[in-house]
Design a protein around this motif. Sequence first.
Motif, short mmCIF file in Angstrom:
data_model
loop_
_atom_site.label_atom_id
_atom_site.label_comp_id
_atom_site.label_asym_id
_atom_site.label_seq_id
_atom_site.Cartn_x
_atom_site.Cartn_y
_atom_site.Cartn_z
N PHE A 141 0.83 -1.20 0.00
CA PHE A 141 0.00 0.00 0.00
C PHE A 141 0.87 1.26 0.00
O PHE A 141 2.01 1.24 0.46
CB PHE A 141 -0.92 0.03 1.23
N LYS A 142 0.28 2.33 -0.51
CA LYS A 142 0.91 3.64 -0.49
C LYS A 142 -0.03 4.65 0.15
O LYS A 142 -1.25 4.54 0.04
CB LYS A 142 1.26 4.11 -1.91
N LEU A 143 0.57 5.63 0.79
CA LEU A 143 -0.16 6.74 1.41
C LEU A 143 0.40 8.04 0.86
O LEU A 143 1.63 8.21 0.82
CB LEU A 143 0.01 6.69 2.93
N GLY A 144 -0.47 8.93 0.43
CA GLY A 144 0.01 10.19 -0.09
C GLY A 144 -1.11 11.08 -0.56
O GLY A 144 -2.30 10.82 -0.31
N PHE A 145 -0.72 12.16 -1.23
CA PHE A 145 -1.69 13.11 -1.78
C PHE A 145 -2.07 12.67 -3.20
O PHE A 145 -1.22 12.17 -3.95
CB PHE A 145 -1.10 14.51 -1.82
N TRP A 195 -3.80 3.83 -1.25
CA TRP A 195 -4.13 3.02 -2.42
C TRP A 195 -3.15 1.86 -2.53
O TRP A 195 -2.13 1.82 -1.86
CB TRP A 195 -4.14 3.85 -3.70
N TYR A 196 -3.51 0.90 -3.37
CA TYR A 196 -2.65 -0.27 -3.54
C TYR A 196 -1.34 0.15 -4.21
O TYR A 196 -1.33 0.88 -5.20
CB TYR A 196 -3.36 -1.34 -4.38
N GLY A 197 -0.24 -0.36 -3.65
CA GLY A 197 1.08 0.09 -4.08
C GLY A 197 1.47 -0.34 -5.47
O GLY A 197 2.31 0.31 -6.11
N LYS A 198 0.90 -1.43 -5.96
CA LYS A 198 1.31 -1.95 -7.28
C LYS A 198 0.29 -1.64 -8.35
O LYS A 198 0.34 -2.17 -9.45
CB LYS A 198 1.55 -3.46 -7.17
N THR A 199 -0.67 -0.78 -8.02
CA THR A 199 -1.66 -0.36 -9.01
C THR A 199 -1.72 1.16 -9.01
O THR A 199 -0.97 1.82 -8.32
CB THR A 199 -3.05 -0.94 -8.68
N GLU A 201 -19.11 -3.69 -4.84
CA GLU A 201 -18.34 -4.44 -5.82
C GLU A 201 -17.17 -5.13 -5.15
O GLU A 201 -16.48 -4.56 -4.30
CB GLU A 201 -17.82 -3.52 -6.92
N GLU A 202 -16.96 -6.38 -5.53
CA GLU A 202 -15.75 -7.10 -5.13
C GLU A 202 -14.68 -6.82 -6.17
O GLU A 202 -14.91 -7.01 -7.37
CB GLU A 202 -16.02 -8.60 -5.04
N ILE A 203 -13.54 -6.38 -5.73
CA ILE A 203 -12.45 -6.03 -6.65
C ILE A 203 -11.20 -6.78 -6.23
O ILE A 203 -10.85 -6.81 -5.04
CB ILE A 203 -12.20 -4.51 -6.66
N ASN A 204 -10.53 -7.39 -7.20
CA ASN A 204 -9.25 -8.01 -6.90
C ASN A 204 -8.17 -7.45 -7.82
O ASN A 204 -8.44 -6.61 -8.66
CB ASN A 204 -9.34 -9.55 -6.98
N ARG A 205 -6.95 -7.90 -7.64
CA ARG A 205 -5.84 -7.27 -8.36
C ARG A 205 -5.87 -7.56 -9.85
O ARG A 205 -5.18 -6.91 -10.62
CB ARG A 205 -4.52 -7.73 -7.76
#
Length: 248
Positions: free
Chosen positions: A20-24, A38-42, A236-240
């Motif tokens: 995961f990532k945190l930011g603006f 948000w997810y770090g690899k997306t 909604e179910e969401i996967n990678r």
Amino acid sequence: MGINSGTTNSETIVSNGSLFKLGFFSPSNSTKRYVGIWYGKTSVSSVVWVANRDKPLNDTSGIMKISEDGNLQILNGEKEVIRSSNVSNAVSNTTAQLLDSGNLVLKDDRRIIWESFQHPSHALLANMKLSTNMYTGERRVLTSWKKASDPSIGSFSVGVDPSNITQTFIWNGSHPYYRTGPWNGQIFIGVANMNSFVGNGFRMDHDEEGTVSVSFTTSDDFLSLYFTLTPEGTMEEINRQKEDWEVR
């Protein structure tokens, strides 16, 4: 660089395992700035939590930091506090960390004193709980965005209703919009194909203080699995792999 020393508009914080990532960020078709996870690899389009939903920044001068009293804060360019963890018993030596679960935690030397999992946005991650206390009425719910370009709180919410038969509702304002049907110990009986959920690890818990909660767990292979409440009121179910599944 880090939350504890101050994070500016152009910086991101990454969890230990880079999940995961945190930011603006700015949503699509918007120039407003928000603090999110948000997810770090997306891409940033996979935002699962927004801190300042109803108080966006108008420019790139914002900063996120730990204040002198130990609270996690977001400030605008005029150094005005637009969002704070507001922990009354925080101490000056707190630290903040983004975990690989997607949970942002604020802790002192002994314990976690604030966490984003207790202040959900529009997405349900593994091991995050939606809950209602049967005695106090206190609820922890997901709330939809107003629209794809506006994370402010929209019309829909989803949570647990234990008043008669325990089940999960989507509300449009204060009016029931959809219900899952009762929990039978393994599934919500009104949700089609629930048995086919990837990593079907839903559970319902009742604690001694009268809190009823719903959550799900998943295997390490599906850490990118989560559920999101859309601006239109669907779960909604969401996967990678970006495969969506609609409850309604």
